[in-house]
Write a protein that holds these residues in place. Sequence first.
Motif, PDB file in Angstrom:
ATOM      1  N   THR A  77       7.471   5.307  -5.265  1.00  0.00           N
ATOM      2  CA  THR A  77       5.757   5.085  -5.560  1.00  0.00           C
ATOM      3  C   THR A  77       5.970   3.675  -5.931  1.00  0.00           C
ATOM      4  O   THR A  77       5.516   2.480  -6.047  1.00  0.00           O
ATOM      5  CB  THR A  77       5.203   5.677  -5.725  1.00  0.00           C
ATOM      6  OG1 THR A  77       5.883   7.155  -4.712  1.00  0.00           O
ATOM      7  CG2 THR A  77       4.102   5.228  -5.777  1.00  0.00           C
ATOM      8  N   ARG A  80       7.862   1.144  -4.704  1.00  0.00           N
ATOM      9  CA  ARG A  80       6.807   0.238  -3.917  1.00  0.00           C
ATOM     10  C   ARG A  80       5.816  -0.779  -4.202  1.00  0.00           C
ATOM     11  O   ARG A  80       5.509  -1.569  -3.295  1.00  0.00           O
ATOM     12  CB  ARG A  80       6.405   1.917  -2.849  1.00  0.00           C
ATOM     13  CG  ARG A  80       5.792   1.314  -1.587  1.00  0.00           C
ATOM     14  CD  ARG A  80       5.602   2.237  -0.287  1.00  0.00           C
ATOM     15  NE  ARG A  80       5.063   3.647  -1.373  1.00  0.00           N
ATOM     16  CZ  ARG A  80       3.673   2.782  -1.643  1.00  0.00           C
ATOM     17  NH1 ARG A  80       2.627   2.833  -1.046  1.00  0.00           N
ATOM     18  NH2 ARG A  80       3.453   4.252  -2.022  1.00  0.00           N
ATOM     19  N   ARG A  83       6.357  -3.866  -5.540  1.00  0.00           N
ATOM     20  CA  ARG A  83       7.288  -4.682  -4.276  1.00  0.00           C
ATOM     21  C   ARG A  83       5.634  -5.383  -3.478  1.00  0.00           C
ATOM     22  O   ARG A  83       5.656  -6.668  -3.543  1.00  0.00           O
ATOM     23  CB  ARG A  83       7.893  -3.659  -3.027  1.00  0.00           C
ATOM     24  CG  ARG A  83       8.339  -4.585  -2.116  1.00  0.00           C
ATOM     25  CD  ARG A  83       8.669  -6.109  -2.097  1.00  0.00           C
ATOM     26  NE  ARG A  83      10.001  -6.014  -3.339  1.00  0.00           N
ATOM     27  CZ  ARG A  83      10.682  -7.132  -4.168  1.00  0.00           C
ATOM     28  NH1 ARG A  83       9.923  -8.419  -3.622  1.00  0.00           N
ATOM     29  NH2 ARG A  83      11.691  -6.585  -4.297  1.00  0.00           N
ATOM     30  N   ASP A  84       5.298  -3.758  -2.870  1.00  0.00           N
ATOM     31  CA  ASP A  84       3.610  -4.494  -2.343  1.00  0.00           C
ATOM     32  C   ASP A  84       2.909  -5.867  -3.104  1.00  0.00           C
ATOM     33  O   ASP A  84       1.806  -6.752  -2.412  1.00  0.00           O
ATOM     34  CB  ASP A  84       2.492  -3.533  -2.175  1.00  0.00           C
ATOM     35  CG  ASP A  84       3.570  -2.739  -1.610  1.00  0.00           C
ATOM     36  OD1 ASP A  84       3.930  -3.198  -0.415  1.00  0.00           O
ATOM     37  OD2 ASP A  84       2.689  -1.024  -1.006  1.00  0.00           O
ATOM     38  N   GLU A 102      13.533  -1.530  -8.232  1.00  0.00           N
ATOM     39  CA  GLU A 102      13.698  -0.742  -6.586  1.00  0.00           C
ATOM     40  C   GLU A 102      15.065  -0.679  -7.303  1.00  0.00           C
ATOM     41  O   GLU A 102      15.460   0.985  -7.232  1.00  0.00           O
ATOM     42  CB  GLU A 102      13.662  -2.151  -5.726  1.00  0.00           C
ATOM     43  CG  GLU A 102      12.674  -2.463  -5.744  1.00  0.00           C
ATOM     44  CD  GLU A 102      12.274  -3.073  -4.533  1.00  0.00           C
ATOM     45  OE1 GLU A 102      11.429  -3.968  -3.397  1.00  0.00           O
ATOM     46  OE2 GLU A 102      13.280  -4.743  -4.411  1.00  0.00           O
ATOM     47  N   SER A 134      18.111   2.418   0.902  1.00  0.00           N
ATOM     48  CA  SER A 134      16.708   1.892   1.339  1.00  0.00           C
ATOM     49  C   SER A 134      16.431   0.691   0.463  1.00  0.00           C
ATOM     50  O   SER A 134      16.601  -0.386   0.345  1.00  0.00           O
ATOM     51  CB  SER A 134      16.221   2.605   1.355  1.00  0.00           C
ATOM     52  OG  SER A 134      15.812   3.566   3.054  1.00  0.00           O
ATOM     53  N   PHE A 135      16.359   1.132  -1.122  1.00  0.00           N
ATOM     54  CA  PHE A 135      16.293   0.602  -2.914  1.00  0.00           C
ATOM     55  C   PHE A 135      17.485  -0.303  -2.726  1.00  0.00           C
ATOM     56  O   PHE A 135      16.956  -1.820  -3.237  1.00  0.00           O
ATOM     57  CB  PHE A 135      15.292   1.438  -3.698  1.00  0.00           C
ATOM     58  CG  PHE A 135      14.079   2.259  -3.458  1.00  0.00           C
ATOM     59  CD1 PHE A 135      13.536   0.960  -3.894  1.00  0.00           C
ATOM     60  CD2 PHE A 135      14.213   3.131  -2.937  1.00  0.00           C
ATOM     61  CE1 PHE A 135      11.983   0.837  -3.155  1.00  0.00           C
ATOM     62  CE2 PHE A 135      13.128   3.522  -2.913  1.00  0.00           C
ATOM     63  CZ  PHE A 135      11.800   2.723  -3.230  1.00  0.00           C
TER      64      PHE A 135
END
Length: 146
Positions: A77, A80, A83-84, A102, A134-135
């Motif tokens: 979380t 994410r 990154r946002d 990440e 994914s990371f």
Amino acid sequence: ETSDASDVPGLISEYCEVVTEVGEEAVLSPALLELMVALVEDKFGEESGEHMKALRELADACSAIGKPGLAAPMLATLARLLRDQCDSLGNAWAEADAQAAEEEAAQALEAAASASLQEDDLEAACASWSLALSFRELVEEEGSEA
């Protein structure tokens, strides 16, 4: 006497200190961790400093007592959210923070997948491994652009 919800971040900080002091014998439950994160998120918002600090402190406490798999959802979380922020800010420091988060999330998710396999929970192992990949892809993608 009822406590104000604004005390939640302080309580989480104190809880993390105690967990770290107790060490490997500390009992951590994924449900309790989720509840603490949800309390802060509900009170302050998902991208608030309090929410991100709670994610970091709880993840660090899990890692400090040798349970990186428990830290995985919080680190995912946090990665994410960073990154946002990076995508909206677009500066080098935000990018470095997002990449480090990440990488850390991928490592924790790999540990969670391993723990799930040891517990014969193939579904949880696959979910953790998929998210870890994914990371990893994000880290490799960003690294190749640098």
